[in-house]
Motif scaffolding. Structure first.
Motif, short mmCIF file in Angstrom:
data_model
loop_
_atom_site.label_atom_id
_atom_site.label_comp_id
_atom_site.label_asym_id
_atom_site.label_seq_id
_atom_site.Cartn_x
_atom_site.Cartn_y
_atom_site.Cartn_z
N ILE A 99 -13.17 4.30 -2.26
CA ILE A 99 -12.59 3.51 -1.15
C ILE A 99 -13.11 2.07 -1.22
O ILE A 99 -12.37 1.11 -0.99
N TRP A 100 -14.38 1.90 -1.60
CA TRP A 100 -14.93 0.54 -1.76
C TRP A 100 -14.12 -0.22 -2.81
O TRP A 100 -13.70 -1.35 -2.60
N GLN A 101 -13.86 0.43 -3.95
CA GLN A 101 -13.10 -0.22 -5.04
C GLN A 101 -11.64 -0.44 -4.63
O GLN A 101 -11.03 -1.46 -4.99
N TYR A 102 -11.10 0.50 -3.85
CA TYR A 102 -9.71 0.39 -3.37
C TYR A 102 -9.57 -0.88 -2.51
O TYR A 102 -8.61 -1.63 -2.63
N LEU A 103 -10.57 -1.11 -1.65
CA LEU A 103 -10.52 -2.28 -0.77
C LEU A 103 -10.88 -3.56 -1.52
O LEU A 103 -10.35 -4.63 -1.22
N TYR A 104 -11.78 -3.47 -2.49
CA TYR A 104 -12.24 -4.66 -3.22
C TYR A 104 -11.22 -5.07 -4.28
O TYR A 104 -10.68 -6.18 -4.25
N LYS A 105 -10.93 -4.16 -5.20
CA LYS A 105 -9.98 -4.49 -6.27
C LYS A 105 -8.55 -4.54 -5.73
O LYS A 105 -7.75 -5.36 -6.15
N GLY A 106 -8.30 -3.66 -4.76
CA GLY A 106 -6.93 -3.52 -4.26
C GLY A 106 -6.46 -4.71 -3.44
O GLY A 106 -5.26 -4.94 -3.32
N ALA A 107 -7.39 -5.48 -2.87
CA ALA A 107 -6.96 -6.61 -2.03
C ALA A 107 -6.35 -7.72 -2.88
O ALA A 107 -5.63 -8.56 -2.38
N TYR A 108 -6.67 -7.72 -4.16
CA TYR A 108 -6.35 -8.80 -5.10
C TYR A 108 -7.17 -10.05 -4.79
O TYR A 108 -7.77 -10.63 -5.65
N TRP A 109 -7.22 -10.46 -3.52
CA TRP A 109 -8.01 -11.63 -3.08
C TRP A 109 -9.46 -11.17 -2.89
O TRP A 109 -9.87 -10.79 -1.83
N ARG A 110 -10.21 -11.22 -3.98
CA ARG A 110 -11.55 -10.63 -3.95
C ARG A 110 -12.58 -11.53 -3.29
O ARG A 110 -12.47 -12.74 -3.29
N ARG A 111 -13.64 -10.90 -2.82
CA ARG A 111 -14.85 -11.55 -2.31
C ARG A 111 -14.59 -12.35 -1.02
O ARG A 111 -13.59 -12.16 -0.37
N GLY A 112 -15.52 -13.21 -0.66
CA GLY A 112 -15.41 -14.00 0.56
C GLY A 112 -16.03 -13.26 1.73
O GLY A 112 -15.99 -12.02 1.80
N PRO A 113 -16.61 -14.01 2.69
CA PRO A 113 -17.35 -13.37 3.79
C PRO A 113 -16.51 -12.46 4.68
O PRO A 113 -17.00 -11.43 5.14
N ILE A 114 -15.26 -12.83 4.93
CA ILE A 114 -14.46 -12.03 5.86
C ILE A 114 -14.05 -10.71 5.19
O ILE A 114 -14.25 -9.62 5.76
N THR A 115 -13.53 -10.80 3.98
CA THR A 115 -13.15 -9.59 3.24
C THR A 115 -14.36 -8.67 3.08
O THR A 115 -14.26 -7.45 3.33
N MET A 116 -15.49 -9.24 2.66
CA MET A 116 -16.64 -8.38 2.35
C MET A 116 -17.26 -7.78 3.61
O MET A 116 -17.83 -6.69 3.57
N ALA A 117 -17.16 -8.49 4.75
CA ALA A 117 -17.68 -7.91 6.00
C ALA A 117 -16.77 -6.76 6.45
O ALA A 117 -17.25 -5.74 6.97
N ALA A 118 -15.48 -6.91 6.25
CA ALA A 118 -14.56 -5.83 6.62
C ALA A 118 -14.80 -4.61 5.73
O ALA A 118 -14.87 -3.47 6.22
N ILE A 119 -14.95 -4.84 4.43
CA ILE A 119 -15.27 -3.72 3.52
C ILE A 119 -16.59 -3.09 3.93
O ILE A 119 -16.74 -1.86 3.95
N ALA A 120 -17.57 -3.94 4.29
CA ALA A 120 -18.90 -3.44 4.68
C ALA A 120 -18.81 -2.52 5.89
O ALA A 120 -19.47 -1.47 5.93
N ALA A 121 -18.01 -2.91 6.88
CA ALA A 121 -17.93 -2.12 8.10
C ALA A 121 -17.43 -0.71 7.78
O ALA A 121 -18.00 0.29 8.25
N ILE A 122 -16.38 -0.64 6.95
CA ILE A 122 -15.84 0.67 6.57
C ILE A 122 -16.87 1.44 5.74
O ILE A 122 -17.14 2.63 5.98
N ASP A 123 -17.47 0.75 4.77
CA ASP A 123 -18.41 1.42 3.85
C ASP A 123 -19.60 2.02 4.60
O ASP A 123 -20.00 3.16 4.35
N MET A 124 -20.17 1.25 5.54
CA MET A 124 -21.31 1.75 6.32
C MET A 124 -20.92 3.00 7.11
O MET A 124 -21.67 3.96 7.20
N ALA A 125 -19.72 2.95 7.69
CA ALA A 125 -19.26 4.10 8.48
C ALA A 125 -19.06 5.32 7.58
O ALA A 125 -19.38 6.44 7.96
#
Ligand code: GCO
Ligand code: MG
Length: 403
Positions: free
Chosen positions: A66-92
């Protein structure tokens, strides 16, 4: 097991927090933090509009996929907003996985590598004697590591130094942007005097730290590092704006002062030059801003190869859920360095129920299943979002500079 629902909860018990609750079809749920100070609602939209709908029905135990799905799948990689959103899901999701395994999270990350997690707190003050009193008082509270900041005479108090910007009092964030004033030539001679006084007052058993908050050029930072060498700081933090990793080569050539950076980084690619060339000693990424448990574990494992230690960023502008996730990673990895922990206000602790605990300079992970942080949704609803901004900084001639 399937993801049934994803709630995005915004509350402001003293300051704004963005929290995710991932609920499964079997009733087990996990909690994650997506707070980006001053830009909270951007993450809320990212989560609600762009992530949540795509995850319903997925297996929550597939954390890496799921981490890779959100990271690679967004196409627009990295950045604080994207990575915080991925972080919230990943922690949960890690919270869910640990609850399903009926284990505290650190067991799933390799098990316990240490008995306790050393933290540092902040002391600020309007002059050197006020800071010295504060450091002595903190030492008496059991702290083995203390960060010290002092106001610059002739300038109004800035970040971390005086009552107007005191994070612990929640005063740093304001309903509208405020402007601070910065002057490097007034700051540089003052800091060594502060640490000379502190070493006289508290001796050499305690770790002393200082945060430059990205305000110097590399050669200025090199000078400050040299001037601070006699006082043997644990680290000099964020000496220069860190977008240009190569800047650290200049500092490193000139000083043996240990260096720390990373609170605004969000991926391992922000760190490759710094870590591979061993230009830093501590990497300060944190679960919420660098892609969750999965994200920081990748960065710390990479750092371990190059003798660089972890030091998760941990002021009160990230929620206790991030702190819980950090503590479990801190407990499990071998190359732990230190954990920043300023503590939280009573209102924050009322809303976020924490099973992990703090005692006299050290944090201890929960032994209950998960990362040990939950949210009281009814109480959270009583503290609605309140617009808030960090300050900006200008030089004395009025031009913008790094805050
Ligand atoms: C620290 C940091 C913070 C940041 C804050 C911005 O070392 O703890 O510098 O205090 O300024 O996280 O939101
Ligand atoms: Mg800092």
């Amino acid at each position: 097991m399937k993801i049934k629902e994803i709630k995005v909860i915004v509350c402001s018990p003293g300051r704004n927090f963005v929290t995710v609750k991932v609920i499964t079809d079997e009733g087990v749920y996990g909690i994650g933090d997506g707070t980006v100070n001053g830009r909270e609602l951007a993450v809320v939209s990212y989560l609600k509009d762009h992530i949540a709908p795509t995850l319903i029905g997925k297996d929550p135990l597939r954390t890496e996929d799921i981490w890779q799905y959100l990271y690679k799948g967004a196409y627009w990689r990295r950045g604080p907003i994207t990575m915080a959103a991925i972080a919230a899901i990943d922690m949960a999701l890690w919270d869910i996985k640990a609850k399903v395994a009926n284990m505290p999270l650190y067991q799933l990350l390799g098990g316990r590598s240490r008995d306790k997690v050393m933290i540092y707190k902040h002391v600020g003050g309007l002059d050197i004697s006020e800071v010295t009193e504060g450091v002595i008082a903190m030492r008496e509270q059991g702290l083995d590591a203390i960060r010290a900041q002092v106001s610059i005479p002739g300038l109004p108090p800035i970040y971390g130094t005086g009552p107007s910007t005191d994070q612990a009092a929640g005063g740093m964030i304001k309903p509208m942007v405020t402007e601070e004033v910065w002057a490097t030539h007034k700051y540089m001679p003052l800091v060594p005097k502060l640490f000379e006084k502190l070493r006289d007052a508290v001796g050499w058993d305690v770790h002393l730290l200082h945060d430059v908050h990205h305000r110097l050029t590399p050669i200025e930072a090199a000078r400050l590092g040299k001037d601070l060498e006699p006082y043997r700081l644990f680290w000099l933090e964020d000496a220069v704006p860190a977008e240009l990793q190569e800047g650290f080569r200049i500092i490193r050539q000139h000083t043996t002062q240990p260096l720390a950076v990373g609170e605004i980084f969000n991926s391992v690619y922000d760190t490759t030059t710094l870590i591979q060339e061993q230009l830093i000693d501590y990497i300060r990424v944190t679960a919420v801003h660098a892609g969750g448990v999965t994200g920081i574990k990748k960065i710390f494992d990479f750092a371990s190869i190059y003798h660089v230690k972890s030091a998760c960023h941990g002021p009160m502008d990230m929620s206790p859920a991030t702190m819980g996730a950090n503590i479990h990673v801190d407990t499990a990895i071998n190359n732990f360095g230190i954990q920043e922990f300023t503590g939280y206000t009573k209102e924050t602790y009322d809303v976020f129920k924490c099973d992990w605990r703090y005692d006299r300079g050290y944090l201890y992970p929960n032994e209950t299943p998960g990362h040990g942080t939950d949210i009281d949704e009814d109480l959270a609803a009583k503290y609605p979002y309140a617009a808030a901004y960090l300050p900006v900084a200008r030089l004395e001639d009025g031009s913008m500079t790094s805050w």
